[in-house]
Design an enzyme around this catalytic site. Structure first.
Site, PDB file in Angstrom:
ATOM      1  CG  HIS A 388       4.395  -8.215   4.897  1.00 57.74           C
ATOM      2  ND1 HIS A 388       5.956  -8.189   5.520  1.00 57.74           N
ATOM      3  CD2 HIS A 388       4.304  -8.652   3.998  1.00 57.74           C
ATOM      4  CE1 HIS A 388       6.441  -8.840   4.182  1.00 57.74           C
ATOM      5  NE2 HIS A 388       5.178  -8.567   3.190  1.00 57.74           N
ATOM      6  CE  LYS A 579      10.125  -1.662  17.957  1.00 56.41           C
ATOM      7  NZ  LYS A 579      10.281  -2.628  17.208  1.00 56.41           N
ATOM      8  NE  ARG A 580       3.488   4.241  11.350  1.00 55.97           N
ATOM      9  CZ  ARG A 580       3.128   4.698  10.157  1.00 55.97           C
ATOM     10  NH1 ARG A 580       3.911   4.956   9.238  1.00 55.97           N
ATOM     11  NH2 ARG A 580       1.703   5.463  10.236  1.00 55.97           N
ATOM     12  CE  LYS A 585       5.258  -1.331  14.916  1.00 57.29           C
ATOM     13  NZ  LYS A 585       5.702  -2.713  14.559  1.00 57.29           N
ATOM     14  CB  THR A 687      13.227  -5.858   9.387  1.00 58.69           C
ATOM     15  OG1 THR A 687      12.788  -4.745   9.714  1.00 58.69           O
ATOM     16  CG2 THR A 687      13.056  -6.831   9.292  1.00 58.69           C
ATOM     17  CE  LYS A 691      16.940  -1.940   8.960  1.00 61.22           C
ATOM     18  NZ  LYS A 691      15.100  -1.804   8.784  1.00 61.22           N
TER      19      LYS A 691
HETATM   20  C1  26V Z   1      -1.213  -2.523   5.297  1.00 62.88           C
HETATM   21  C2  26V Z   1      -2.117  -1.977   5.461  1.00 62.88           C
HETATM   22  C3  26V Z   1      -3.572  -1.332   5.827  1.00 62.88           C
HETATM   23  C4  26V Z   1      -4.247  -0.948   4.986  1.00 62.88           C
HETATM   24  C5  26V Z   1      -4.236   0.664   4.986  1.00 62.88           C
HETATM   25  C6  26V Z   1      -2.538   0.382   4.552  1.00 62.88           C
HETATM   26  C7  26V Z   1      -1.788  -1.067   4.819  1.00 62.88           C
HETATM   27  C8  26V Z   1      -0.591  -1.418   4.657  1.00 62.88           C
HETATM   28  C9  26V Z   1       0.693  -1.151   5.261  1.00 62.88           C
HETATM   29  C10 26V Z   1       0.129  -2.459   5.610  1.00 62.88           C
HETATM   30  C11 26V Z   1       0.471  -3.564   6.159  1.00 62.88           C
HETATM   31  C12 26V Z   1       1.595  -3.456   7.250  1.00 62.88           C
HETATM   32  C13 26V Z   1       2.395  -4.643   7.603  1.00 62.88           C
HETATM   33  C14 26V Z   1       3.551  -4.965   8.140  1.00 62.88           C
HETATM   34  O1  26V Z   1       3.949  -3.394   7.894  1.00 62.88           O
HETATM   35  N1  26V Z   1       3.817  -5.007   8.238  1.00 62.88           N
HETATM   36  C15 26V Z   1       4.941  -5.350   9.214  1.00 62.88           C
HETATM   37  O2  26V Z   1       5.945  -6.011   8.365  1.00 62.88           O
HETATM   38  C16 26V Z   1       7.346  -6.107   8.434  1.00 62.88           C
HETATM   39  C17 26V Z   1       8.290  -7.378   7.274  1.00 62.88           C
HETATM   40  O3  26V Z   1       7.697  -8.236   7.273  1.00 62.88           O
HETATM   41  C18 26V Z   1       7.626  -6.992   9.415  1.00 62.88           C
HETATM   42  O4  26V Z   1       8.980  -7.477  10.035  1.00 62.88           O
HETATM   43  C19 26V Z   1       6.995  -6.553  10.773  1.00 62.88           C
HETATM   44  O5  26V Z   1       7.031  -7.242  12.049  1.00 62.88           O
HETATM   45  C20 26V Z   1       5.288  -6.405  10.255  1.00 62.88           C
HETATM   46  O6  26V Z   1       4.538  -5.647  11.313  1.00 62.88           O
END
Ligand code: 26V
Length: 844
Positions: A388, A579-580, A585, A687, A691
C-alpha cells in the site's frame, strides 16, 4: 409463524408508556431471518423494550439516548443473529474455501445505520422509532466510530468486508481489538491536540466475546510491569491468550452475515501460578495486566516506521492467533494437510501480518511434521500480499534481536528461507552479489534487520499494488529485482469503495435521484451507473442532481452550525481536501493556492470571483511536527481571512477537527470540488477520490494513484488534471530548484513572502519558519512550487465552468456515470478470481 406480537416479559409500565401499537415485522423478513433454533418472530418493539429495560436493569426515568441506541442495536442484532449462525453453518457444511483478510487495521465507522440498511429493515426501524418516540438522528449519533485504523489502508479493509459479504464469499476479517482506536483530534489555538479514544467505555452492542475459542500464543520471553512500564524478560518462556471478539458483517440483502474477528490479549488464568502460591498474589495479578497492554492501543502513525517493540508484539499476536484459529477450523473438517491451499486463502494487508510466512511454516513443519518442500509449497500457495505504499520510510524492517527474544524458532525458519532463496538468486544471476545483497531478507548493518516486504514477496504467490500506476512503480522501481526474478507473481488490483456506505447510506437524496432514473441495480452492480451518461444532456435530470447537491450542502451547513456553532454559506463553492496530513499529500499546496487567491483579492478588491468555502480535515501523526505545523497554518489562514473585510464572504477556510468515517459521510455528499493533489508517484491509490467522484464532485488533481484511472473512465475532458507526471517528477529530481519558482513567479513569491512576513502569525512571529526549509532552502522534495502555477490555472478553468451551472452539472453527471469501476465489489471480484480462487457460497 404469526405476524403478531410474541415476546412477553415486558416491564409493567403505566398506561402512557405502555406499548400502544407494535411495529410488526413483515412476514417476508420474518421468514428471511427467523432461521435456526431460536425463532425470531413478530414484534420488534417488544424486543426493543426488553433490551432497553431488562438488559440495563433500569426504569423508564433512566432512559437516555445512549441506552436507546444500545437497545436498538441489540434488537437489530437479534434479527441478524440466526442468519449469522446459519452463515457459518453453511460454510462448514459445504467445506468451502475460505478467504481470510489479515489486517492490523479496520476503520469501520458506525454500524447501526449500515446494518439496518443492509438488512433492509428501514421501514420496520422507522415504525419502532415512531411508536417509541425515538429521535432517530440523535440515537445514531450515540454510536462511537469504530476507529481501529489510521486512514486509507484501514478503511479499504472495511469496504472489502462489506463487499465480500455482499458477494456471498466465505470470508472473514482478522484484526486486533484495540481498547483505544485512532486518537480524537481537537484544535487548540490552531494546533492539533490528541485525546485518547476510549471507544469501548460503554458496552458495545455488536461484539460477541467467545472466550471458549481463545488461542494460546507461546513466546520465548515474559512480560511484567515495572514502574508502570512494560518490561520484557528474555529466555523466560510464557504464554499469552488471545480472546476473540466477533462482529457481524452484513452483506446487502442480509443473506450472508460474515464475521470480523478481533483479538484481545490476556494472561492465562494459570499465569505464574507458582507466584500466587508463594504468596505474591497481588504482584502476579498486576503482571497479568502487562499481557493486556499488548492490544491496548492502535499505533497512530501511518507514515513512518518506528522501532516500537510493542508493535512487533501486536503483529505477532495477530498472526499467531489468526493462524491458530484458521488452522484449527481447517483441521476440524479436513485431515489431509495438502488440501490446505484449496481451503484457505490468506491476504496480508501490507507487510504488517507478514510473520504469517514463518508462522505457517512452523505449523506445517513442527505440528504437521511435513517436509520443508511440502510446507513451503503450501505456504506460498496460501498467502498473498498487498503493498500500500512506496514511501521508503514506511517499509517495515524489524531488528533481528527481537525475533531472537520473542520467537527464535521463527528466526531460524526465516534464515532457512533466506538461504534457499539466495541460492536461487545466485543460480539465476551468477556473480551478481550486489543483487543478492539487495534481495536478502536480512539487512546487514550495525543492527541487523529483517526486511518484511522481501519476506512477504518470497513467501507468497501474489504481490499486488492498489492502482495501475502504483503496481507499475512497484514492479519497475521499488522491488524491481523481485519482479526481474518472479514476474508472474506481480499483479494489480485497483482499489474501490463500497457504494452501500459511500452513496446509498450517506447520500439518500442523490441515491433516490439515481434510482428513479435507472433503477436500483447499481446498489450491487455499480457499473449500472453508465446508464446515466445520456442523462447528462437531460435538463430535468440535471436539475434533480443539482437539487440533491444543494440539499446536501444545506444539511452539512446546518450540521456545522448546530454542532460546532460555525456558519458557512451553502451558496458558496464547497471545496475539500480531506485525508491524513502528510507532506506528499501536499495540503501545503492547497494552502498556497488559497493564499494566491487571497492576494489577488487584496490587490484588486473589485475582482470578480465566485465565493468559495475551503474545507480541510485530517489527522497528523502525533510525532510528525511538520504535519502539525501545516494544521496550524491552515487554522491561522482561516482566522486571518475571517477578519479581513476585503475577502469576508468571498473566501472562507475551515479546518474541521477530528476527521473520521462519520464526518466523511457528511462532508463528501456536500462537496463540489475534490482536491487530489499528491506529488505524482507518491499516492498509491487514494480512495477518498472515488467517494467524491460517485457523489458528484469534480476532481482537480494530479496524475497519481487511482485518479488516473478515474479520469480514464469519465474522460480527461471531464477532469481538471494538472502538474508534473510521475515520470517528470522522477526525471526532474536531479536539477529541480524551488528557488527558481520563487524568483520567477511573482504570485508564488508573494504567497511565500506573506507566510514568512508573519501575516498569518502576527502574535506568534516566526512560527512558520520551518516551512521555508520544506518549500525553499531544503529543496522542496515534494515539488509544491513546481506545480503551484498549473494548479492555479486548472483552478481558474474550474471556476469558469462553475459559472455555467448546466455545464458543471453535466460534467458532474458524467463523473458519477464513470465511477462504476471504483466499487470495492469489482475489486473483490478480481481478488477472488485472480488471487484467491474463491467462489460464492450462498447461505442455505
Ligand atoms: C504504515 C505504518 C508504518 C509503521 C507504523 C504503523 C503504520 C501503519 C500503517 C501503515 C500503512 C500506510 C499505508 C497506507 O495507508 N497506504 C494507503 O493505502 C490506501 C489503500 O490502499 C491507498 O489508497 C493510499 O493511497 C495509501 O496511502
Amino acid at each position: 409463524m404469526s405476524e403478531s406480537t410474541v415476546v412477553s416479559n415486558l416491564p409493567q409500565l403505566d398506561g402512557e408508556t405502555a406499548v400502544s401499537r407494535s411495529a410488526v415485522v413483515p412476514q417476508e423478513l420474518v421468514d428471511r431471518y427467523a432461521c435456526g433454533p431460536v425463532g425470531f418472530s413478530g414484534s420488534a418493539d417488544a424486543l426493543y423494550d426488553r433490551h432497553l429495560f431488562h438488559d440495563n436493569v433500569v426504569g423508564e426515568e433512566s432512559v437516555n439516548a445512549r441506552l436507546q441506541y444500545e437497545a436498538v442495536a441489540r434488537t437489530v442484532r437479534d434479527v441478524l443473529s440466526q442468519r449469522w449462525v446459519r452463515t457459518e453453518q453453511t460454510y462448514q457444511r459445504e467445506n468451502a474455501k475460505r478467504v481470510y483478510y489479515l489486517s492490523m487495521e479496520f476503520l469501520m465507522g458506525r454500524a447501526l445505520g449500515n446494518n439496518i440498511r443492509n438488512l433492509q429493515l428501514d421501514s420496520v426501524a422507522g415504525e419502532v422509532f415512531k411508536s417509541k418516540n425515538i429521535d432517530w438522528t440523535n440515537i445514531l449519533e450515540e454510536e462511537p466510530d469504530a476507529g481501529l485504523g489510521n486512514g486509507g489502508l484501514g478503511r479499504l479493509a472495511a469496504c472489502f468486508l462489506d463487499s465480500m459479504a455482499t458477494l456471498q464469499l466465505p470470508a472473514m476479517g482478522y484484526g486486533l481489538r484495540y481498547e483505544y482506536g485512532i486518537f480524537k483530534q481537537s484544535i487548540d489555538n490552531g494546533w492539533q491536540v490528541e485525546r485518547p479514544d476510549n471507544w469501548l467505555r460503554y458496552n458495545d452492542p455488536w461484539e460477541v466475546a467467545r472466550p471458549d475459542e481463545a488461542i494460546e500464543v507461546k513466546l520465548n520471553c515474559s512480560f511484567h510491569m515495572e514502574d508502570g512500564r512494560l518490561k520484557v524478560l528474555s529466555n523466560e518462556p510464557s504464554t499469552l491468550i488471545a480472546i476473540p471478539y466477533d462482529r457481524p458483517i452484513v452483506g446487502y440483502g442480509g443473506t450472508t452475515v460474515n464475521t470480523l474477528r478481533l483479538w484481545a490479549a490476556a494472561a492465562p488464568d494459570y499465569f505464574d501460578f507458582h507466584r500466587f502460591s508463594k504468596g505474591e498474589f497481588i504482584a502476579a495479578l498486576a503482571d497479568s495486566l502487562a499481557a493486556e497492554t499488548i492490544t491496548r492501543v492502535l499505533y497512530p502513525d501511518d507514515s513512518t516506521m518506528r522501532g516500537e517493540a510493542l508493535r512487533f508484539f501486536q503483529q505477532y499476536l495477530l498472526v499467531a492467533a489468526s493462524l491458530g484459529d484458521l488452522v484449527r477450523r481447517f483441521r476440524a473438517a479436513n485431515d489431509d494437510w495438502h488440501a490446505f491451499p484449496d481451503k484457505a486463502a490468506i491476504q496480508l494487508n501490507d507487510t504488517h501480518p507478514t510473520l504469517s510466512v514463518p508462522e505457517l511454516m512452523r505449523i506445517l513443519l513442527d505440528d504437521a511434521r511435513l517436509g520443508w518442500d511440502e510446507a513451503w509449497d503450501i505456504t506460498q500457495r496460501t498467502l498473498a500480499y498487498t503493498n500500500h505504499t512506496l514511501l521508503p520510510e514506511a517499509l517495515e524492517k524489524w531488528p533481528l534481536e527481537w525475533f531472537e527474544m520473542l520467537i527464535p524458532r521463527h528466526l531460524e525458519i526465516i534464515y532457512e528461507i533466506n538461504r534457499r532463496f539466495l541460492d536461487s538468486v545466485r543460480e539465476r544471476f551468477p556473480g551478481d552479489e550486489a543483487r543478492v545483497t539487495r534481495m536478502s531478507l536480512v539487512e546487514e548493518g550495525s543492527t541487523r534487520k529483517i526486511r518484511m516486504a522481501n519476506l512477504a514477496i518470497v513467501g507468497s504467490h501474489s504481490t499486488n499494488g492498489v492502482a495501475a500506476i502504483h503496481s507499475e512503480l512497484l514492479r519497475t522501481k521499488t522491488v524491481r529485482d523481485f519482479h526481474d526474478m518472479l514476474p508472474e507473481r506481480f499483479n494489480n488490483k485497483t482499489n474501490g469503495v463500497t457504494q452501500r456506505r459511500w452513496l446509498l447510506l450517506c447520500n439518500p437524496a442523490l441515491s433516490a435521484v439515481i434510482t428513479d432514473a435507472i433503477g436500483d441495480r447499481w446498489i450491487t452492480d455499480l457499473s449500472e451507473l453508465r446508464k446515466l451518461t445520456p442523462l447528462a444532456d437531460d435538463a430535468e435530470f440535471r436539475s434533480r442532481v443539482r437539487g440533491a447537491k444543494r440539499g446536501a450542502k444545506a444539511s452539512f451547513a446546518a450540521w456545522l452550525r448546530t454542532t460546532q456553532g460555525v456558519v458557512v454559506n451553502p451558496d458558496t463553492i464547497f471545496d475539500s481536501v480531506v485525508k491524513r496530513i502528510h507532506e506528499y499529500k501536499r495540503q501545503l499546496l492547497d494552502a498556497l493556492r488559497i493564499i494566491v487567491l487571497y492576494n489577488r483579492l487584496r490587490e484588486n478588491p473589485d475582482l470578480e470571483m465566485q465565493p468559495r468555502t475551503f474545507f480541510f480535515a485530517g489527522k497528523a501523526a502525533p510525532a510528525y511536527a511538520l504535519a502539525k505545523l501545516i494544521i496550524k497554518l491552515v487554522n491561522n489562514i482561516s482566522a486571518v481571512i475571517d477578519n479581513d473585510l476585503v475577502v469576508r464572504g468571498r473566501l472562507k477556510v475551515l479546518f474541521l477537527p477530528d476527521y473520521r468515517v462519520s464526518l466523511a459521510e457528511r462532508l463528501i455528499p456536500a462537496t463540489e470540488v475534490s482536491n487530489q493533489i499528491s506529488t505524482a508517484g507518491y499516492e498509491a491509490s487514494g480512495t477518498g477520490n472515488m467517494k467524491f467522484m460517485m457523489n458528484g464532485a469534480l476532481t482537480i488533481g494530479t496524475r497519481d494513484g487511482a485518479t488516473i484511472e478515474m479520469a480514464e473512465e469519465s474522460g480527461e475532458e471531464n477532469f481538471f488534471l494538472f502538474g508534473l507526471t510521475a515520470d517528470q517528477v522522477a526525471d526532474n529530481r536531479g536539477w529541480y530548484n524551488p528557488q527558481w519558482h520563487y524568483e520567477n513567479e511573482p504570485e508564488t513569491r508573494a504567497a511565500l513572502d506573506l507566510i514568512f512576513s508573519d501575516h498569518f502569525s502576527a502574535n506568534e512571529p516566526g512560527i512558520f519558519e520551518p516551512l521555508r526549509k520544506t518549500l525553499l532552502t531544503g529543496g522542496d522534495f515534494y515539488m509544491h512550487l513546481a506545480d503551484l502555477t498549473s494548479y492555479i490555472e486548472a483552478d481558474q478553468r474550474l471556476l469558469k465552468l462553475y459559472a455555467d451551472p448546466d455545464a458543471w452539472t453535466r460534467m458532474a453527471i458524467l463523473n458519477i456515470a464513470g465511477s462504476g469501476k471504483f466499487s470495492s465489489d469489482r475489486t473483490i471480484a478480481e481478488y477472488a478470481a485472480e488471487i484467491w480462487d474463491a467462489k460464492p457460497c450462498p447461505v442455505r
